[in-house]
Design an enzyme around this catalytic site. Sequence first.
Site, PDB file in Angstrom:
ATOM      1  N   LYS A 291       0.839  -1.201   0.000  1.00  0.00           N
ATOM      2  CA  LYS A 291       0.000   0.000   0.000  1.00  0.00           C
ATOM      3  C   LYS A 291       0.873   1.250   0.000  1.00  0.00           C
ATOM      4  O   LYS A 291       1.935   1.265   0.622  1.00  0.00           O
ATOM      5  CB  LYS A 291      -0.895   0.028   1.246  1.00  0.00           C
TER       6      LYS A 291
ATOM      7  N   HIS B 194     -14.785   0.422  -4.285  1.00  0.00           N
ATOM      8  CA  HIS B 194     -14.501   1.301  -3.149  1.00  0.00           C
ATOM      9  C   HIS B 194     -15.538   2.401  -2.961  1.00  0.00           C
ATOM     10  O   HIS B 194     -15.309   3.344  -2.216  1.00  0.00           O
ATOM     11  CB  HIS B 194     -13.083   1.880  -3.237  1.00  0.00           C
TER      12      HIS B 194
ATOM     13  N   GLU C 119      -7.386   2.270   8.474  1.00  0.00           N
ATOM     14  CA  GLU C 119      -7.247   3.708   8.234  1.00  0.00           C
ATOM     15  C   GLU C 119      -8.153   4.470   9.181  1.00  0.00           C
ATOM     16  O   GLU C 119      -9.133   3.919   9.676  1.00  0.00           O
ATOM     17  CB  GLU C 119      -7.694   4.062   6.799  1.00  0.00           C
TER      18      GLU C 119
ATOM     19  N   ARG D  57     -12.945  13.059   8.951  1.00  0.00           N
ATOM     20  CA  ARG D  57     -14.038  13.914   8.490  1.00  0.00           C
ATOM     21  C   ARG D  57     -15.386  13.348   8.927  1.00  0.00           C
ATOM     22  O   ARG D  57     -15.481  12.214   9.386  1.00  0.00           O
ATOM     23  CB  ARG D  57     -14.030  13.956   6.967  1.00  0.00           C
TER      24      ARG D  57
ATOM     25  N   VAL E 215     -20.222  10.253   4.836  1.00  0.00           N
ATOM     26  CA  VAL E 215     -21.506  10.157   4.132  1.00  0.00           C
ATOM     27  C   VAL E 215     -22.505   9.362   4.978  1.00  0.00           C
ATOM     28  O   VAL E 215     -23.666   9.749   5.112  1.00  0.00           O
ATOM     29  CB  VAL E 215     -21.329   9.462   2.758  1.00  0.00           C
TER      30      VAL E 215
HETATM   31  C1  MV4 Z   1      -6.902  -4.350   2.756  1.00  0.00           C
HETATM   32  C2  MV4 Z   1      -7.603  -5.469   2.253  1.00  0.00           C
HETATM   33  C3  MV4 Z   1      -7.142  -6.709   2.633  1.00  0.00           C
HETATM   34  N1  MV4 Z   1      -6.050  -6.830   3.427  1.00  0.00           N
HETATM   35  N2  MV4 Z   1      -5.833  -4.517   3.541  1.00  0.00           N
HETATM   36  C4  MV4 Z   1      -9.383  -1.064   0.355  1.00  0.00           C
HETATM   37  C5  MV4 Z   1      -9.705   0.328   0.747  1.00  0.00           C
HETATM   38  C6  MV4 Z   1      -8.717   0.715   1.759  1.00  0.00           C
HETATM   39  N3  MV4 Z   1      -9.373   1.485   2.781  1.00  0.00           N
HETATM   40  C7  MV4 Z   1      -8.150  -0.535   2.276  1.00  0.00           C
HETATM   41  N4  MV4 Z   1      -8.643  -1.594   1.435  1.00  0.00           N
HETATM   42  C8  MV4 Z   1      -8.348  -2.888   1.672  1.00  0.00           C
HETATM   43  N5  MV4 Z   1      -7.288  -3.106   2.467  1.00  0.00           N
HETATM   44  C9  MV4 Z   1      -5.411  -5.728   3.866  1.00  0.00           C
HETATM   45  N6  MV4 Z   1      -4.348  -5.865   4.642  1.00  0.00           N
HETATM   46  C10 MV4 Z   1      -8.722  -5.264   1.452  1.00  0.00           C
HETATM   47  C11 MV4 Z   1      -9.099  -3.970   1.139  1.00  0.00           C
HETATM   48  C12 MV4 Z   1     -10.274  -3.830   0.330  1.00  0.00           C
HETATM   49  C13 MV4 Z   1     -11.445  -3.288   0.850  1.00  0.00           C
HETATM   50  C14 MV4 Z   1     -11.516  -2.786   2.149  1.00  0.00           C
HETATM   51  C15 MV4 Z   1     -12.671  -2.229   2.640  1.00  0.00           C
HETATM   52  C16 MV4 Z   1     -13.801  -2.175   1.830  1.00  0.00           C
HETATM   53  C17 MV4 Z   1     -13.760  -2.645   0.564  1.00  0.00           C
HETATM   54  C18 MV4 Z   1     -12.597  -3.200   0.042  1.00  0.00           C
HETATM   55  C19 MV4 Z   1     -12.573  -3.699  -1.258  1.00  0.00           C
HETATM   56  C20 MV4 Z   1     -11.418  -4.229  -1.749  1.00  0.00           C
HETATM   57  C21 MV4 Z   1     -10.261  -4.304  -0.968  1.00  0.00           C
END
Ligand code: MV4
Length: 460
Positions: A169, A246, A298, A302, A305
């Site tokens: 990331k 997303h 994360e 803010r 929505v």
């Molecule tokens: C991840 C994950 C799987 N493993 N981190 C996507 C948005 C960002 N906020 C972080 N995301 C993800 N991080 C790890 N270590 C899968 C996602 C992710 C996801 C997370 C939340 C809601 C929808 C998503 C769709 C695809 C991937």
Amino acid sequence: MPETLEQSAGRFDTVLIANRGEIAVRIQRACRELGLKTVAICSEADRQAPYGKTADSFLCIGPSTAAKSYLNQDAILLAARLAGAGAIHPGYGFLSENAAFADAVEKAGLVFIGPTASSIAIMGDKISAKRAMMAAGVPCVPGPDTALPDDPATIERIALEIGYPVIIKAAGGGGGRGMRVVPKADVLHEAIALTREEARKAFGSRSLYMEKFLEHPRHIEIQVICDDHGNAVWLGHRDCSMQRRHQKVVEEAPAPGIAPDIIQPVGLACVQACLQIGYRGVGTFEFLYEDGAFYFIEMNTRLQVEHPVTEMTSGVDIVQAQIRVAQGHVLDLSQGDVACEGHSFECRINAEDPESFLPSAGVVTHLALPAGPGIRVDTHIHAGYKVSPYYDSLIAKLIVHAPTRAEAMARMREALAGTEVEGISTNIPFLRALFEDGAFAQGETDIHYLEQWLKLRRAA
Ligand code: MV4
């Protein structure tokens, strides 16, 4: 009598709302209820916006392109000065998580209704956010809270320690931007090179970090609110797993099937983290939830929505509370007062093509909105409203509340049945079908469910 620090701190009587659409309406209402005057701003495309008429002042600050209006910091600060605003509410999107803007607002002698610029900056860098959370005892996804080095051997060792699959990331990413899954060792260095280059181009920073990739998590988030006097509370949790690319489509509170005793320590850890970093304002801790465990990913600094589902279950007006803590007031709510009740769903109504999902602009020729017990609609549109192609396609949020999840689902089906939007395409037919889905009704669908469901529907 001389006033106390608390009385004078951050005092303002006029709020400039640096946003548009439904959230501009929502914030304006909260301001009026608190006895505050409002300044609405708009771009040329939004001159006809209904909230312009109900604000105390209404200023057009620039052309339709967001970069020249809603993202134009100097124009917004000038509008605030001209209209005599003492504070700026950024809403969500646009400048809401821009630390430089929060700083510029404060330097102009105005109150930024949000966290300090320094909190925004810490959470904006996903590595420093993770480091702060690990230090505060919030459970995080396995992986270092430091940037990846350049040395290939060290990188390989980190990946082996975490165990494949891993995810790379960008520190400057977030919300799904700048990330890449690495299934096994043979594609590790290639994935890092590609993500670094994307990160450099998109975020101006080549900084990356590595985590264990969780394959079937749910997205669960915790809402907090904190004042400037060392008080912080969490207002329960939401499930936002129902998303496509997303973009969240349906949110609910509470997250189904999560026992109170397993979420309780996570909520308390979030509150502790807020106190430790001196957080002020509203915030959301995002977690992935898999096999009964929570992993922080994360923090959003803010108003979100989907805040209404938490308002419906907690009974707290989050926008009013956010404004009051920005005024320097002590939070008039302690953790013991927070009692979440019933179940709430939110559907995002988007003006978009049902097949391609591309934004659908045009005039709303007919509009019928549902009403009744436990039904709330947050919107800025009306019959005759022209949906412009320049901005996000969100035109309304349909929110329901009922004693149980099953009753809330039934109420949402009824609310969707009573919603009619003509003249433009919307995702309403698709939302109606989703609320008939058996797996969704069972709860516990993961972050991949909606995209799989759409794929099956297209094939059928
Ligand atoms: C991840 C994950 C799987 N493993 N981190 C996507 C948005 C960002 N906020 C972080 N995301 C993800 N991080 C790890 N270590 C899968 C996602 C992710 C996801 C997370 C939340 C809601 C929808 C998503 C769709 C695809 C991937």
